[in-house]
Design an enzyme around this catalytic site. Sequence first.
Site, PDB file in Angstrom:
ATOM      1  CG  ASN A   9     -10.824   5.161  11.135  1.00  0.00           C
ATOM      2  OD1 ASN A   9     -10.746   5.638  12.268  1.00  0.00           O
ATOM      3  ND2 ASN A   9     -11.088   3.875  10.915  1.00  0.00           N
ATOM      4  CD1 TRP A  10      -6.777  10.699  11.512  1.00  0.00           C
ATOM      5  CD2 TRP A  10      -6.688  11.876  13.421  1.00  0.00           C
ATOM      6  NE1 TRP A  10      -6.538  12.006  11.183  1.00  0.00           N
ATOM      7  CE2 TRP A  10      -6.466  12.756  12.341  1.00  0.00           C
ATOM      8  CE3 TRP A  10      -6.682  12.396  14.714  1.00  0.00           C
ATOM      9  CZ2 TRP A  10      -6.234  14.123  12.516  1.00  0.00           C
ATOM     10  CZ3 TRP A  10      -6.455  13.752  14.895  1.00  0.00           C
ATOM     11  CH2 TRP A  10      -6.227  14.600  13.808  1.00  0.00           C
ATOM     12  CE  LYS A  11      -8.054   1.941  10.820  1.00  0.00           C
ATOM     13  NZ  LYS A  11      -7.798   0.626  10.252  1.00  0.00           N
ATOM     14  CG  HIS A  95     -13.742   0.027  11.313  1.00  0.00           C
ATOM     15  ND1 HIS A  95     -12.805  -0.963  11.489  1.00  0.00           N
ATOM     16  CD2 HIS A  95     -13.244   0.860  10.369  1.00  0.00           C
ATOM     17  CE1 HIS A  95     -11.773  -0.722  10.684  1.00  0.00           C
ATOM     18  NE2 HIS A  95     -12.021   0.379   9.994  1.00  0.00           N
ATOM     19  CD  GLU A  97      -9.295  -1.629  12.588  1.00  0.00           C
ATOM     20  OE1 GLU A  97      -9.517  -0.590  13.221  1.00  0.00           O
ATOM     21  OE2 GLU A  97      -8.531  -1.673  11.597  1.00  0.00           O
ATOM     22  CD  GLU A 166     -13.428   0.694   5.824  1.00  0.00           C
ATOM     23  OE1 GLU A 166     -12.495   1.436   5.516  1.00  0.00           O
ATOM     24  OE2 GLU A 166     -13.722   0.424   7.000  1.00  0.00           O
ATOM     25  N   GLY A 172      -5.572  -2.275   6.373  1.00  0.00           N
ATOM     26  CA  GLY A 172      -4.281  -2.247   7.058  1.00  0.00           C
ATOM     27  C   GLY A 172      -3.298  -3.296   6.555  1.00  0.00           C
ATOM     28  CB  SER A 212      -4.656  -0.996   1.572  1.00  0.00           C
ATOM     29  OG  SER A 212      -4.397  -1.834   2.685  1.00  0.00           O
ATOM     30  N   GLY A 233      -7.568   4.857   6.410  1.00  0.00           N
ATOM     31  CA  GLY A 233      -7.026   4.672   7.752  1.00  0.00           C
ATOM     32  C   GLY A 233      -5.584   5.156   7.800  1.00  0.00           C
ATOM     33  N   GLY A 234      -4.664   4.222   7.718  1.00  0.00           N
ATOM     34  CA  GLY A 234      -3.233   4.500   7.897  1.00  0.00           C
ATOM     35  C   GLY A 234      -2.731   5.741   7.157  1.00  0.00           C
TER      36      GLY A 234
HETATM   37  P1  PGA Z   1      -6.478   1.354   6.095  1.00  0.00           P
HETATM   38  O1  PGA Z   1      -7.773   1.370   7.019  1.00  0.00           O
HETATM   39  O2  PGA Z   1      -6.623   2.494   5.123  1.00  0.00           O
HETATM   40  O3  PGA Z   1      -5.328   1.542   7.040  1.00  0.00           O
HETATM   41  O4  PGA Z   1      -6.463   0.034   5.394  1.00  0.00           O
HETATM   42  C1  PGA Z   1      -9.055   1.657   6.507  1.00  0.00           C
HETATM   43  C2  PGA Z   1     -10.045   1.624   7.637  1.00  0.00           C
HETATM   44  O5  PGA Z   1      -9.872   0.824   8.553  1.00  0.00           O
HETATM   45  O6  PGA Z   1     -11.016   2.385   7.684  1.00  0.00           O
END
Ligand code: PGA
Length: 249
Positions: A9-11, A95, A97, A166, A172, A212, A233-234
């Site tokens: 997930n590149w966000k 998600h 966020e 998640e 994050g 994470s 994500g990251g």
């Molecule tokens: P993260 O994000 O791996 O940076 O914790 C996961 C996500 O938001 O899907």
Amino acid sequence: MRQKIIVGNWKMHGTLADAHSYVKTLLPYLQSIEGKRVLLAVPFTALSRMAEWCSGSSVELGVQNIFDQEKGPFTGEISAFMAQDAGARFTLIGHSERRKIFHETDEWIHRKVVRALSCLQPIVCVGETLEERDTGKANEVIRKQIIGALHGLSMQEACRIILAYEPVWAIGTGMNATAEIANAMHKHCRSVIWELFSEEVSNKVHILYGGSVKPDNMESFVHQESIDGVLVGGASLDPSQFIQMIRHI
Ligand code: PGA
């Protein structure tokens, strides 16, 4: 046996030039990979070019959100159909966020799931906050989110859903859940799916862990029986880290 899945997930990251150099690193490696699904949820702006660059490869492209209507006066929004037209095969929905920053409710998420099912595979994200976990409400919160998102679907539709557990406190933050916590929660998710649909559906639905995940902790997750893969994500922003994770899934 459910197939293993890894989703990057590149966000809100990356120019077209970044995306192009990413695929130049990733695609040659994927030629030697079999039996696992590799998915990338990219920004809308990169989607159609990514679709050209990735055509003929096994990587599946998707988006990070859709709107719950097909078309109309919804300034700034993108429909499932438009995402599909630009090359998406799946979409993240709900998600944390988006739940937090954009106030997405279970009801809204449900409408997006229904809309997505007409042309994309939905990856529905659920997760509890730290406060909810600390006050013993995690199971109840997850149950409510799953029922809110998936109620009323047919068995066939339900089998196409990918669920991503998640925990909000792990996204994050560098504070991943232990593999045991994640596995227990995945079992809980399966029991809710069983309650909503059937044992067969609960055995078929893929459930991913996210929060994470990095090359050095991912193996502990994918070795748990109830965890079918990871949503990253990251650490997915760096193609060499993503490749390391694909290798170990
Ligand atoms: P993260 O994000 O791996 O940076 O914790 C996961 C996500 O938001 O899907």
